[in-house]
Design a protein around this motif. Structure first.
Motif, PDB file in Angstrom:
ATOM      1  N   GLN A  39       0.834  -1.198   0.000  1.00  0.00           N
ATOM      2  CA  GLN A  39       0.000   0.000   0.000  1.00  0.00           C
ATOM      3  C   GLN A  39       0.871   1.252   0.000  1.00  0.00           C
ATOM      4  OE1 GLN A  39      -2.101  -1.198   3.617  1.00  0.00           O
ATOM      5  NE2 GLN A  39      -4.010  -1.165   2.446  1.00  0.00           N
ATOM      6  N   THR A  40       0.361   2.313  -0.606  1.00  0.00           N
ATOM      7  CA  THR A  40       1.095   3.584  -0.648  1.00  0.00           C
ATOM      8  C   THR A  40       0.762   4.414   0.583  1.00  0.00           C
ATOM      9  OG1 THR A  40      -0.653   4.773  -1.799  1.00  0.00           O
ATOM     10  CG2 THR A  40       0.948   3.572  -3.169  1.00  0.00           C
ATOM     11  N   ILE A  41       1.497   5.506   0.758  1.00  0.00           N
ATOM     12  CA  ILE A  41       1.194   6.384   1.885  1.00  0.00           C
ATOM     13  C   ILE A  41      -0.119   7.131   1.679  1.00  0.00           C
ATOM     14  CG2 ILE A  41       3.598   6.598   2.604  1.00  0.00           C
ATOM     15  CD1 ILE A  41       3.633   9.395   1.335  1.00  0.00           C
ATOM     16  N   SER A  42      -0.650   7.118   0.466  1.00  0.00           N
ATOM     17  CA  SER A  42      -1.959   7.726   0.227  1.00  0.00           C
ATOM     18  C   SER A  42      -3.028   7.039   1.051  1.00  0.00           C
ATOM     19  CB  SER A  42      -2.330   7.643  -1.255  1.00  0.00           C
ATOM     20  OG  SER A  42      -1.418   8.364  -2.030  1.00  0.00           O
ATOM     21  N   VAL A  43      -2.868   5.760   1.298  1.00  0.00           N
ATOM     22  CA  VAL A  43      -3.817   5.009   2.116  1.00  0.00           C
ATOM     23  C   VAL A  43      -3.845   5.593   3.523  1.00  0.00           C
ATOM     24  CG1 VAL A  43      -4.280   2.736   3.129  1.00  0.00           C
ATOM     25  CG2 VAL A  43      -3.566   2.924   0.748  1.00  0.00           C
ATOM     26  N   LEU A  44      -2.703   6.029   4.013  1.00  0.00           N
ATOM     27  CA  LEU A  44      -2.635   6.607   5.354  1.00  0.00           C
ATOM     28  C   LEU A  44      -3.316   7.973   5.435  1.00  0.00           C
ATOM     29  CD1 LEU A  44       1.075   5.721   6.170  1.00  0.00           C
ATOM     30  CD2 LEU A  44      -0.978   4.542   6.997  1.00  0.00           C
ATOM     31  N   ALA A  45      -3.428   8.656   4.305  1.00  0.00           N
ATOM     32  CA  ALA A  45      -4.050   9.984   4.281  1.00  0.00           C
ATOM     33  C   ALA A  45      -5.528   9.928   3.925  1.00  0.00           C
ATOM     34  CB  ALA A  45      -3.318  10.880   3.288  1.00  0.00           C
ATOM     35  N   TYR A  47      -9.522   9.444   4.161  1.00  0.00           N
ATOM     36  CA  TYR A  47     -10.535   9.584   5.217  1.00  0.00           C
ATOM     37  C   TYR A  47     -10.879   8.215   5.747  1.00  0.00           C
ATOM     38  CZ  TYR A  47     -11.363  14.469   4.030  1.00  0.00           C
ATOM     39  OH  TYR A  47     -11.221  15.801   3.816  1.00  0.00           O
ATOM     40  N   GLY A  48     -10.976   8.111   7.045  1.00  0.00           N
ATOM     41  CA  GLY A  48     -11.296   6.831   7.653  1.00  0.00           C
ATOM     42  C   GLY A  48     -10.067   6.114   8.187  1.00  0.00           C
ATOM     43  N   ALA A  49      -8.884   6.482   7.712  1.00  0.00           N
ATOM     44  CA  ALA A  49      -7.660   5.889   8.247  1.00  0.00           C
ATOM     45  C   ALA A  49      -7.448   6.422   9.656  1.00  0.00           C
ATOM     46  CB  ALA A  49      -6.464   6.217   7.363  1.00  0.00           C
ATOM     47  N   ALA A  50      -6.893   5.579  10.518  1.00  0.00           N
ATOM     48  CA  ALA A  50      -6.737   5.959  11.926  1.00  0.00           C
ATOM     49  C   ALA A  50      -5.894   7.222  12.105  1.00  0.00           C
ATOM     50  CB  ALA A  50      -6.126   4.804  12.710  1.00  0.00           C
ATOM     51  N   GLY A  51      -4.876   7.411  11.289  1.00  0.00           N
ATOM     52  CA  GLY A  51      -4.005   8.575  11.432  1.00  0.00           C
ATOM     53  C   GLY A  51      -4.063   9.503  10.241  1.00  0.00           C
ATOM     54  N   PHE A  52      -5.229   9.586   9.591  1.00  0.00           N
ATOM     55  CA  PHE A  52      -5.301  10.417   8.372  1.00  0.00           C
ATOM     56  C   PHE A  52      -4.929  11.856   8.670  1.00  0.00           C
ATOM     57  CE2 PHE A  52      -9.450  11.707   9.844  1.00  0.00           C
ATOM     58  CZ  PHE A  52      -9.645  12.947   9.275  1.00  0.00           C
ATOM     59  N   TRP A  53      -5.261  12.345   9.837  1.00  0.00           N
ATOM     60  CA  TRP A  53      -4.962  13.731  10.192  1.00  0.00           C
ATOM     61  C   TRP A  53      -3.447  13.940  10.306  1.00  0.00           C
ATOM     62  CZ3 TRP A  53      -2.553  14.069  14.911  1.00  0.00           C
ATOM     63  CH2 TRP A  53      -2.676  12.947  15.748  1.00  0.00           C
ATOM     64  N   VAL A  54      -2.701  12.911  10.734  1.00  0.00           N
ATOM     65  CA  VAL A  54      -1.244  13.015  10.834  1.00  0.00           C
ATOM     66  C   VAL A  54      -0.634  13.078   9.431  1.00  0.00           C
ATOM     67  CG1 VAL A  54       0.866  11.860  11.594  1.00  0.00           C
ATOM     68  CG2 VAL A  54      -1.160  11.803  13.036  1.00  0.00           C
ATOM     69  N   ALA A  95      -2.983  17.380  -0.018  1.00  0.00           N
ATOM     70  CA  ALA A  95      -3.299  17.197   1.402  1.00  0.00           C
ATOM     71  C   ALA A  95      -4.725  17.638   1.724  1.00  0.00           C
ATOM     72  CB  ALA A  95      -2.303  17.968   2.269  1.00  0.00           C
ATOM     73  N   MET A  96      -5.204  18.665   1.023  1.00  0.00           N
ATOM     74  CA  MET A  96      -6.561  19.150   1.270  1.00  0.00           C
ATOM     75  C   MET A  96      -7.615  18.259   0.626  1.00  0.00           C
ATOM     76  SD  MET A  96      -6.063  23.318   1.135  1.00  0.00           S
ATOM     77  CE  MET A  96      -6.438  23.361  -0.575  1.00  0.00           C
ATOM     78  N   VAL A  97      -7.220  17.447  -0.361  1.00  0.00           N
ATOM     79  CA  VAL A  97      -8.151  16.565  -1.065  1.00  0.00           C
ATOM     80  C   VAL A  97      -7.597  15.140  -1.005  1.00  0.00           C
ATOM     81  CG1 VAL A  97      -9.402  16.180  -3.219  1.00  0.00           C
ATOM     82  CG2 VAL A  97      -8.630  18.484  -2.641  1.00  0.00           C
ATOM     83  N   PRO A  98      -7.641  14.515   0.185  1.00  0.00           N
ATOM     84  CA  PRO A  98      -7.076  13.167   0.291  1.00  0.00           C
ATOM     85  C   PRO A  98      -7.930  12.145  -0.455  1.00  0.00           C
ATOM     86  CG  PRO A  98      -8.145  13.781   2.338  1.00  0.00           C
ATOM     87  CD  PRO A  98      -8.173  14.992   1.448  1.00  0.00           C
ATOM     88  N   PRO A  99      -7.342  10.989  -0.777  1.00  0.00           N
ATOM     89  CA  PRO A  99      -8.093   9.968  -1.496  1.00  0.00           C
ATOM     90  C   PRO A  99      -9.231   9.420  -0.647  1.00  0.00           C
ATOM     91  CG  PRO A  99      -5.979   9.097  -0.793  1.00  0.00           C
ATOM     92  CD  PRO A  99      -5.987  10.558  -0.475  1.00  0.00           C
ATOM     93  N   PRO A 100     -10.280   8.925  -1.284  1.00  0.00           N
ATOM     94  CA  PRO A 100     -11.414   8.396  -0.520  1.00  0.00           C
ATOM     95  C   PRO A 100     -11.051   7.083   0.163  1.00  0.00           C
ATOM     96  CG  PRO A 100     -11.685   7.918  -2.841  1.00  0.00           C
ATOM     97  CD  PRO A 100     -10.468   8.798  -2.720  1.00  0.00           C
ATOM     98  N   SER A 101     -11.743   6.829   1.257  1.00  0.00           N
ATOM     99  CA  SER A 101     -11.593   5.538   1.908  1.00  0.00           C
ATOM    100  C   SER A 101     -12.758   4.689   1.448  1.00  0.00           C
ATOM    101  CB  SER A 101     -11.626   5.712   3.427  1.00  0.00           C
ATOM    102  OG  SER A 101     -11.549   4.460   4.048  1.00  0.00           O
ATOM    103  N   SER A 102     -12.467   3.693   0.641  1.00  0.00           N
ATOM    104  CA  SER A 102     -13.530   2.838   0.117  1.00  0.00           C
ATOM    105  C   SER A 102     -13.022   1.413   0.041  1.00  0.00           C
ATOM    106  CB  SER A 102     -13.959   3.320  -1.281  1.00  0.00           C
ATOM    107  OG  SER A 102     -12.928   3.089  -2.207  1.00  0.00           O
TER     108      SER A 102
END
Length: 142
Positions: A39-45, A47-54, A95-102
């Motif tokens: 997985q890429t770091i985009s997964v971490l950013a 919405y819905g990821a535990a540390g998306f805000w980080v 950063a303002m438009v992170p990928p969707p969590s789906s």
């Protein structure tokens, strides 16, 4: 005489630290659900990821670092500074438009249209910042 201001050197040094710290902390918060090998770091950013805000904050800070560095690299050629600064602005937009969590794996790892210019200009800014007077000591001739 210092050609590059200290604040530009500081911002260039902070960029990799901010990115690595951001993805490390976000990955720790995500836990075993995140696999850095697949997985890429985009997964971490996303919405819905535990540390998306980080990760979102780290990407925004990285963009600011790139823009500030480009602003301070006055001795470098303008096209390279523009490429680096544009990459920084695009990183803030990403950063303002992170990928969707789906459930769609491809939706979370496919780079967004706004990320493409940043990732494509990234590797090219160093060679295009080279001064035409390479090897010349002192100020550029008039």
């Amino acid at each position: 005489m210092r050609l590059v201001p200290r604040w530009a050197l500081l911002s260039s040094g902070c960029a990799p630290v901010v990115l690595i710290a951001g993805w490390t902390i976000a990955a720790l918060l995500e836990g075993p659900r995140y696999d850095p090998a697949t997985q890429t770091i985009s997964v971490l950013a996303a919405y819905g990821a535990a540390g998306f805000w980080v990760m979102t904050g780290a990407l925004a800070a990285l963009g600011v670092c790139h823009f500030v560095t480009a602003w301070g690299l006055r001795p470098a050629a303008l096209p390279g500074r523009v490429a680096l600064g544009a990459g920084g602005v695009v990183a803030v937009v990403v950063a303002m438009v992170p990928p969707p969590s789906s459930g769609d794996h491809c939706a979370t790892v496919r780079p967004s249209g706004s990320a493409s210019p940043s990732w494509h200009s990234g590797p090219y800014w160093p060679p295009i910042t080279a001064s035409p007077h390479r090897g010349h000591c002192g100020p550029d001739p008039p």
